[in-house]
Design a protein around this motif. Structure first.
Motif, mmCIF file in Angstrom:
data_model
loop_
_atom_site.group_PDB
_atom_site.id
_atom_site.type_symbol
_atom_site.label_atom_id
_atom_site.label_comp_id
_atom_site.label_asym_id
_atom_site.label_seq_id
_atom_site.Cartn_x
_atom_site.Cartn_y
_atom_site.Cartn_z
ATOM 1 N N HIS A 190 -36.598 -81.498 -41.344
ATOM 2 C CA HIS A 190 -36.870 -80.211 -42.163
ATOM 3 C C HIS A 190 -36.417 -79.585 -43.241
ATOM 4 O O HIS A 190 -35.027 -79.366 -43.407
ATOM 5 N N ASN B 283 -40.168 -73.081 -37.724
ATOM 6 C CA ASN B 283 -40.193 -73.303 -36.516
ATOM 7 C C ASN B 283 -40.682 -72.111 -35.642
ATOM 8 O O ASN B 283 -41.185 -72.600 -34.679
ATOM 9 N N ALA C 131 -41.754 -78.241 -31.521
ATOM 10 C CA ALA C 131 -40.619 -77.847 -31.116
ATOM 11 C C ALA C 131 -39.598 -78.522 -30.345
ATOM 12 O O ALA C 131 -38.219 -77.888 -30.771
#
Length: 380
Positions: free
Chosen positions: A290, A307, A316
């Motif tokens: 990320h 997210n 997720a």
């Protein structure tokens, strides 16, 4: 509804209104301005304001609509962009309210602009099909704008006639048929991607996907790690089409690294749905890197926005490591790997542009690949 580049860039008036509780209107306006610029228009004025709730008719309210009209005249512009999603009725009412002053007025909302950018940036056959699908599905919701031709009745061929179908119903049916055909074509094009992904799964190689807010530096980081030459630009949504490369990190460790489309707050649902085939690289990954623009003042909000999209696409639960990029723009932030008391990697700080921390990131990926290889034997 295009606001694409021309020899002389179209001039646009941007409307960025804060709705409800106090928030960072300035930051939203700055991001919206970059979106409009990325689409090819020049923002000549930003109209800001605050409302408890959107005006049901025009979103902005009578006073703001008057201010918008004056700004359009002052800058000789016929384009208004709202940094929010407008209803079809609000678009129609705004154009009706402004058309006396600006005969060729066009009103766009955030979704229109993002769709326009995606349309310009898609390069692969699959990407172009996905953008066209999203555009048609968005257009379908706009078929209640109330133009005259949508209100006329089309007569029957029989002797007795009858009311027939409204043009809007025919338009919807036509778009529905095109959407069905596009989905079938996307499914066929996606077979090759599925075959490639299955091959990587059988090889037992660790699948890593780069995710992050648009313009966080994912493609620059991808190039640093892989030695590839993926397109890089200081603009929003510079990369749309997923690129995957095999990366040899050490004699006993290699990964398949994918660079994916960047996310943004309020990403239109039509785009998320249309790009699910591409985003499967994220869903099917073993690990997500990320990537965060550590120099951005709103990086916390950007992490939350990414997210939220990961939740929406069903990714997720995929393990992720935060990679704080662009540390060269943050005074006093050194490259480092941060671990919890048990040695688990929590985040990594790097600069993709200067290369600081990249060696540590590659070693961390090699460490993860080795651990995955030990825990998950190669599939038969």
């Amino acid at each position: 509804m295009s606001i694409r580049k021309t020899p002389e860039r179209p001039r646009a008036v941007l409307v960025s209104l804060d709705i409800g509780r106090a928030s960072r209107t300035g930051e939203r306006a700055e991001e919206a301005a970059r979106l409009v610029e990325s689409a090819g228009s020049q923002v000549v004025e930003v109209i800001r304001g605050r409302r408890d709730r959107p005006d049901a008719s025009t979103f902005a309210g009578k006073g703001k609509v008057e201010e918008i009209g004056l700004a359009l005249l002052e800058h000789d512009s016929n384009i208004v962009v709202f940094d929010r999603q407008l209803s079809p009725a609000q678009v129609r009412n705004l154009e009706r309210a402004l058309i006396e002053r600006v005969p060729e007025i066009r009103v766009f909302d955030r979704t229109d602009v993002i769709l326009d950018i995606f349309g310009q940036r898609a390069k692969t056959a699959e990407g172009k099909l996905q953008v066209e699908l999203a555009r048609l599905e968005h257009l379908y919701t706009r078929l209640v704008k109330g133009w005259t031709h949508l209100e006329r009745q089309r007569g029957s061929l029989g002797k007795t006639g009858g009311p027939g179908e409204k043009q809007i119903e025919l338009d919807r049916r036509m778009i529905g048929e095109q959407v069905k055909k596009l989905k079938e074509r996307i499914r066929k094009v996606g077979k090759e991607r599925t075959t490639q992904r299955s091959g990587r799964m059988r090889s037992g190689i660790l699948r890593v996907a780069l995710v992050g807010y648009t313009n966080a530096g994912k493609s620059t980081l991808f190039n640093r790690i892989t030695g590839a030459e993926a397109f890089v630009a200081d603009q929003l949504f510079a990369t749309l089409d997923t690129t995957t490369r095999r990366v040899y990190l050490a004699a006993d460790a290699s990964i398949a690294l994918s660079d994916t489309v960047g996310f943004i707050r309020d990403l239109p649902h039509t785009l998320v749905d249309s790009f699910k085939a591409t985003l499967e690289e994220t869903i099917q990954a073993d690990l997500l890197l990320h990537v965060v623009d550590s120099a951005s003042e709103q990086y916390h909000e950007q992490i939350a926005a990414v997210n939220a999209v990961l939740v929406e696409i069903g990714a997720a639960e995929v393990p992720q490591i935060l990679v704080y990029n662009q540390i060269d723009r943050v005074p006093g932030m050194p490259p480092e790997i941060v671990r919890d008391p048990h040695g688990k990697i929590l985040n990594i700080k790097v600069s993709a542009s200067t290369g600081a921390g990249i060696a540590g990131l590659r070693e961390a990926l090699a460490e993860t690949a080795r651990a995955a290889s030990r825990a998950l034997p190669t599939a038969a």
